[in-house]
Design a protein around this motif. Structure first.
Motif, PDB file in Angstrom:
ATOM      1  N   VAL A  61       0.848  -1.180   0.000  1.00 50.42           N
ATOM      2  CA  VAL A  61       0.000   0.000   0.000  1.00 50.42           C
ATOM      3  C   VAL A  61       0.889   1.238   0.000  1.00 50.42           C
ATOM      4  O   VAL A  61       2.010   1.217   0.518  1.00 50.42           O
ATOM      5  N   THR A  62       0.386   2.300  -0.610  1.00 47.70           N
ATOM      6  CA  THR A  62       1.048   3.603  -0.571  1.00 47.70           C
ATOM      7  C   THR A  62       0.317   4.465   0.437  1.00 47.70           C
ATOM      8  O   THR A  62      -0.891   4.710   0.297  1.00 47.70           O
ATOM      9  N   LEU A  63       1.034   4.910   1.454  1.00 50.54           N
ATOM     10  CA  LEU A  63       0.477   5.744   2.503  1.00 50.54           C
ATOM     11  C   LEU A  63       1.317   7.007   2.618  1.00 50.54           C
ATOM     12  O   LEU A  63       2.539   6.953   2.518  1.00 50.54           O
ATOM     13  N   TYR A  64       0.673   8.133   2.853  1.00 45.16           N
ATOM     14  CA  TYR A  64       1.375   9.406   2.887  1.00 45.16           C
ATOM     15  C   TYR A  64       1.853   9.731   4.295  1.00 45.16           C
ATOM     16  O   TYR A  64       1.142   9.526   5.283  1.00 45.16           O
ATOM     17  N   ALA A  65       3.071  10.281   4.378  1.00 47.06           N
ATOM     18  CA  ALA A  65       3.650  10.638   5.665  1.00 47.06           C
ATOM     19  C   ALA A  65       2.807  11.704   6.356  1.00 47.06           C
ATOM     20  O   ALA A  65       2.216  12.577   5.708  1.00 47.06           O
ATOM     21  N   LEU A  66       2.765  11.636   7.669  1.00 46.38           N
ATOM     22  CA  LEU A  66       1.949  12.555   8.460  1.00 46.38           C
ATOM     23  C   LEU A  66       2.297  14.011   8.157  1.00 46.38           C
ATOM     24  O   LEU A  66       1.402  14.860   8.016  1.00 46.38           O
ATOM     25  N   ASP A  67       3.576  14.335   8.051  1.00 49.70           N
ATOM     26  CA  ASP A  67       3.972  15.720   7.826  1.00 49.70           C
ATOM     27  C   ASP A  67       3.438  16.281   6.515  1.00 49.70           C
ATOM     28  O   ASP A  67       3.274  17.498   6.386  1.00 49.70           O
ATOM     29  N   ASP A  68       3.177  15.405   5.533  1.00 52.25           N
ATOM     30  CA  ASP A  68       2.660  15.865   4.251  1.00 52.25           C
ATOM     31  C   ASP A  68       1.176  16.213   4.301  1.00 52.25           C
ATOM     32  O   ASP A  68       0.657  16.845   3.378  1.00 52.25           O
ATOM     33  N   VAL A  69       0.488  15.809   5.352  1.00 54.48           N
ATOM     34  CA  VAL A  69      -0.969  15.906   5.395  1.00 54.48           C
ATOM     35  C   VAL A  69      -1.450  16.950   6.396  1.00 54.48           C
ATOM     36  O   VAL A  69      -2.597  17.385   6.341  1.00 54.48           O
ATOM     37  N   ILE A  70      -0.601  17.381   7.293  1.00 58.20           N
ATOM     38  CA  ILE A  70      -1.007  18.282   8.378  1.00 58.20           C
ATOM     39  C   ILE A  70      -1.679  19.540   7.822  1.00 58.20           C
ATOM     40  O   ILE A  70      -1.138  20.228   6.962  1.00 58.20           O
TER      41      ILE A  70
END
Length: 363
Positions: free
Chosen positions: A148-157
């Protein structure tokens, strides 16, 4: 001997009427910016840039496993185990968008985290085991690998989460897991109590960092100085000594220094805290290193500042100490020369007015 400074959050993310660093005495930073060779490159996620320093180019970096390796109890982890970061977050609506907000390190108590982790483990026994290394850094140890491809937390804040949903073969599994976790956390007595007390409740998890380490990281320096677990985990995987940032020790050998005190204030648009942290970096690092370059005690310095506005690279070698015609360059002037951040999902095509790679004319 050289020092590499990695400073996420140095570039304030928004345009302001007054310069965000206005009124601060930043002579050391201005000297480094003026004497050095500057380059501004297009946006690239911080984790990819950091991994490249260690020779890793895999698009699916095992950030969770590496961050878990950097925790205080890393000796308890088993080689080859598979992890996800499962950090507690708060989701809230702003107009028609559902936005993600992380918790500050001191915003959750260890007892709150423990009781919420217990509830998650009761529900998701088929997936693996949840654990909290700190009240705000949670993990899921998987029973089996996932694709799965999951986005890093810092990219979503602070951004609409609809642009960052799971992708890939197991995307439905993790989307369903996140939805079920939201229900459990939202209805839990601990979250209800926080909301009743006027605090932001823990009403979701952000899952990220899936992947398998297919090659060993290469040490970018003789030592790494950092405090965040991802940096420490990467350094440990590369077999390089680590310690907390300390300038005097960094000047003794080739060292990569990760200074992340500006990152959270920049993400949270907390200008006062950001200014305080910037003043501390000037006192402890920029001014002394500027003098070390001038005095010939430091042969080379690289400063890298990744941000949503692009990544600033500054390079100084021993030759720069003799180029007296290069004048200091005020940090606020640099910030004003950079376009504001464009809030697009990672991997999306940048807008036409986004900052492009350029090198200021320095002769």
């Amino acid at each position: 001997m050289q020092i590499q400074l990695l400073i996420p959050g140095l570039l304030w993310p928004t345009a302001t009427l007054l310069g965000p660093a206005s009124g601060l005495a930043l002579d050391g930073l201005a000297t480094l910016l003026g004497r050095g060779t500057r380059e501004l490159r297009e946006f690239e996620p911080y984790d990819r840039q950091f991994a490249r320093l260690f020779g890793l180019e895999d698009a699916h970096l095992p950030l969770a496993a590496l961050r878990r390796l950097g925790e205080a109890d890393a000796a308890a982890t088993e080689p080859g185990s598979h992890w996800l970061c499962a950090d507690p977050v708060n989701l809230s609506f702003a107009r028609e968008h559902l936005l993600l907000h992380p918790f500050a390190d001191d915003a959750l108590g260890i007892d709150e985290a423990a009781t919420l982790i217990t509830a998650l483990n009761e529900l998701f026994t088929d997936l693996g085991h949840f654990e909290a290394c700190t009240p705000t850094r949670w993990y899921l140890r998987l029973k089996q690998p996932t694709e799965v491809t999951l986005y890093a937390l810092d990219d979503v804040i602070g951004r609409p989460i609809k642009h960052f949903l799971p992708e890939g073969k197991d995307a439905r599994l993790w989307q369903r897991t996140m939805n079920e976790a939201q229900i459990v956390l939202h209805n839990h007595a601990a979250s209800q109590a926080r909301e009743a007390a006027g605090k932001r409740p823990v009403n979701s998890l952000w899952l990220w960092g899936a992947g398998t380490l297919t090659q060993n990281p290469r040490a970018p320096a003789q030592a790494v100085q950092a405090t965040d677990p991802l940096s420490l985990g990467m350094a440990r995987a590369a077999g390089v000594p680590t310690r907390a940032p300390e300038r005097a020790h960094a000047l003794r050998q080739s060292t990569l220094v990760v200074l992340d005190s500006l990152l959270k204030p920049a993400q949270q648009l907390d200008l006062e805290s950001w200014r305080d942290a910037l003043a501390a970096l000037e006192r402890d690092w920029f001014a002394p290193l500027s003098e070390a370059i001038k005095g010939g005690h430091l042969q080379a310095l690289q400063l890298t500042a990744p941000s949503d506005r692009g990544t600033l690279h500054v390079r100084l070698g021993s030759a720069e100490r003799w180029k007296f015609w290069r004048k200091p360059y005020a940090f606020d002037a640099l910030l004003k020369s950079i376009a504001p951040a464009a809030h697009t999902a990672p991997g999306a095509a940048p807008p036409t007015d986004s900052p492009r790679s350029h090198s200021p004319n320095q002769r």
